[in-house]
Scaffold this active site. Sequence first.
Site, mmCIF file in Angstrom:
data_model
loop_
_atom_site.group_PDB
_atom_site.id
_atom_site.type_symbol
_atom_site.label_atom_id
_atom_site.label_comp_id
_atom_site.label_asym_id
_atom_site.label_seq_id
_atom_site.Cartn_x
_atom_site.Cartn_y
_atom_site.Cartn_z
ATOM 1 N N CYS A 71 0.804 -1.304 -0.046
ATOM 2 C CA CYS A 71 -0.122 0.020 -0.073
ATOM 3 C C CYS A 71 1.015 1.168 0.193
ATOM 4 O O CYS A 71 1.908 1.137 0.871
ATOM 5 C CB CYS A 71 -0.883 -0.051 1.229
ATOM 6 S SG CYS A 71 -2.008 1.296 1.205
ATOM 7 N N CYS A 75 0.473 4.645 6.840
ATOM 8 C CA CYS A 75 -0.037 4.704 8.186
ATOM 9 C C CYS A 75 0.894 3.921 9.053
ATOM 10 O O CYS A 75 1.314 2.638 8.748
ATOM 11 C CB CYS A 75 -1.325 3.918 8.003
ATOM 12 S SG CYS A 75 -2.360 4.428 6.834
ATOM 13 N N CYS A 78 0.330 0.231 10.135
ATOM 14 C CA CYS A 78 -0.271 -0.888 9.161
ATOM 15 C C CYS A 78 0.807 -1.623 8.421
ATOM 16 O O CYS A 78 1.844 -1.427 8.022
ATOM 17 C CB CYS A 78 -0.866 -0.022 8.081
ATOM 18 S SG CYS A 78 -1.578 -1.291 6.907
ATOM 19 N N CYS A 115 -17.040 -8.756 4.828
ATOM 20 C CA CYS A 115 -16.399 -7.598 4.652
ATOM 21 C C CYS A 115 -15.060 -7.955 3.852
ATOM 22 O O CYS A 115 -14.165 -8.912 4.147
ATOM 23 C CB CYS A 115 -15.834 -6.915 6.006
ATOM 24 S SG CYS A 115 -17.287 -6.742 6.905
ATOM 25 N N CYS A 146 -19.495 -5.535 2.856
ATOM 26 C CA CYS A 146 -19.102 -4.379 3.326
ATOM 27 C C CYS A 146 -17.529 -4.292 2.647
ATOM 28 O O CYS A 146 -16.946 -5.679 2.425
ATOM 29 C CB CYS A 146 -18.562 -4.324 4.778
ATOM 30 S SG CYS A 146 -17.829 -3.100 5.615
ATOM 31 N N CYS A 206 -19.212 2.629 7.722
ATOM 32 C CA CYS A 206 -18.645 1.828 8.692
ATOM 33 C C CYS A 206 -17.325 2.815 8.864
ATOM 34 O O CYS A 206 -16.515 2.804 8.088
ATOM 35 C CB CYS A 206 -18.206 0.481 8.391
ATOM 36 S SG CYS A 206 -17.277 -0.367 9.522
ATOM 37 N N ARG A 278 -18.266 -1.941 17.207
ATOM 38 C CA ARG A 278 -17.613 -3.259 16.879
ATOM 39 C C ARG A 278 -16.175 -3.502 17.797
ATOM 40 O O ARG A 278 -15.453 -2.442 17.653
ATOM 41 C CB ARG A 278 -17.153 -3.298 15.431
ATOM 42 C CG ARG A 278 -16.354 -4.915 14.982
ATOM 43 C CD ARG A 278 -16.141 -5.017 13.739
ATOM 44 N NE ARG A 278 -17.381 -5.077 12.944
ATOM 45 C CZ ARG A 278 -17.628 -4.553 11.796
ATOM 46 N NH1 ARG A 278 -16.635 -3.961 11.146
ATOM 47 N NH2 ARG A 278 -18.750 -4.627 11.043
#
Length: 377
Positions: A71, A75, A78, A115, A146, A206, A278
């Site tokens: 990616c 972040c 991550c 998801c 999702c 979400c 959640r």
Amino acid sequence: MPPASHESRAASLTLAARGEVRHDWTVEEIEALFALPFNDLLFHAQQVHRAHFDPNAVQVSTLLSIKTGACPEDCKYCPQSGHYNTGLGKEKLLEVEKVVEQARAAREAGASRFCMGAAWKSPREKDLDVVLEMVRRVKALGLETCMTLGMVDTDQAGRLAEAGLDYYNHNLDTSPEYYGEIITTRTYADRLETLGNVREAGMKVCSGGILGMGEAPRDRAALLQQLARLEPHPESVPINMLVKVPGTPLEEVEDLDPIEFIRAIAVARILMPASHVRLSAGREQMNESTQALAFLAGANSIFYGDQLLTTSNPQAEQDRALFAKLGLHPEVVEKSARETCTDDARQQAELEAALVRRSAAALDARATELAYDAAQA
């Protein structure tokens, strides 16, 4: 966090007891909720929870990484970021049939929502067509769908909604003030814009955050304020505990006290009374007692299965055993008004067709009867 005054605590107790849907919470009001005695906070969170949900029902979802690694975002939490060496290999977008196979297995294991996540800054056109087919096929299995694909513009959001996507996940992660310490390749405004595009397309939102990234208590209050300011509130609010992955900049950050994490669950429940809260990443590091407290504080959604996107998750058998011990059960998915109308229309059409067939049969029988009588005459 400094102790709240007697007056602010009393005011917060009043606000909590009402269980009203508000979008104008101040950071100071939220901090006062965090500062309540733990028993008082959980008591009021449980009152709000029971006013809006079956207190013993938990939404069960399964998460699948449909494209892993490399990616371009930075972040700091991550393992999928291409900026860090975490030993995670780059994988291509999964084939549609493999995704459908996993979704079918999730449904058979008791999941009601499936998801799908891809490590992208935003989806490319050639990949989006494949993703849309995934949505259609998974939706056809009777599962809620999702996806989290990074930033999406108005056109992409519209196409996802048209394909039948129910929810789009796009977390705010932390407070606006602390955000720059965690991510520099995408702004807070970018995230809010994506959420706006999703909502405009008619999909459910979400969105939540990650706790334990070195943020201050006020940052946790400010994150929840941002989520509560969204109109309407996100239908699903994942509260993640940081999973410290070797190779990421946050691998040595100090652990967050589990009680502070439970406080955040309770405050999220009070601020967003009708949202599913959640209990998400980090559950594997939590013992049964901590998870039980989270459910008592108002968490009513979990990811179910052996793995999240790239981090492990309590195994399904462990979850079933915990549910049995606590007297919890999976939430039954209610059909949307549109689905209900569709079903009603289908049933009405079938009824009308049956009546037509019955009338035709009656006429045929009557005609036969008349013909028989004429022959006897």
